[in-house]
Design an enzyme around this catalytic site. Structure first.
Site, PDB file in Angstrom:
ATOM      1  N   PRO A 124       0.812  -1.256   0.025  1.00 55.26           N
ATOM      2  CG  PRO A 124       0.147  -1.059   2.402  1.00 55.26           C
ATOM      3  CD  PRO A 124       0.729  -1.918   1.117  1.00 55.26           C
ATOM      4  CB  CYS A 125       3.207   2.774  -2.446  1.00 54.13           C
ATOM      5  SG  CYS A 125       2.306   2.214  -3.931  1.00 54.13           S
TER       6      CYS A 125
END
Length: 157
Positions: A124-125
């Site tokens: 989940p950048c």
């Protein structure tokens, strides 16, 4: 490939795990073009398709899929592991991730590693922000990042 409430998501996997994941697009053919393939099995298996469908309607989901990060550096893997520890609906800064992996002062390098993330959402950048609270960058564009963060914040438990 799987159709979600926000569009088609492409999934490329190997025996080791998920290798690439595309962000949603309105057009199925766009996903095939982005992945560089002519056709794709529509059943991603192992429940990943269902979890992606749930995620894109705002339901908190924990992705536990195996990942095939072949071709990434040890530094990138450390950054990706740290990003995966950010809970749904929360954010961290690039600098916080750099400190977490024992590399204070490497915020820019953390940003570059996240920019090369082959499996957004699973890693989940989008949950990583600039130290001043600004959005920073995102491979899917700032509007998509804003939308994902707003959806998660609204639906976090």
């Amino acid at each position: 490939m799987v159709e979600t409430a926000q569009g088609w998501v492409g999934i490329e996997a190997s025996e080791q795990g998920v290798r690439r994941l595309t962000l949603p697009t309105k057009n199925r053919n766009s996903v095939l073009t982005e992945l560089g393939i002519e056709e794709q099995d529509l059943s991603p298996g192992s429940g990943l398709g269902d979890r992606l469908r749930h995620y894109f309607v705002g339901q908190p989901v924990v992705f536990k899929e195996g990942l095939d990060l072949t071709g990434t550096t040890d530094f990138q893997k450390q950054v990706y592991e740290a990003a995966c520890r950010i809970p749904y609906g929360e954010t961290r800064s690039y600098g916080q991730l750099a400190e977490e992996i024992g590399r204070p002062g490497a915020a820019r390098a953390v940003g570059q590693a996240l920019g090369a993330n082959p499996v957004p959402i699973l890693i989940p950048c989008h949950r990583v922000l600039a130290s001043d609270g600004g959005l920073g960058g995102f491979s899917g564009g700032i509007k998509t990042k804003q939308k994902l963060l707003a959806m998660e914040k609204k639906n976090r438990k």
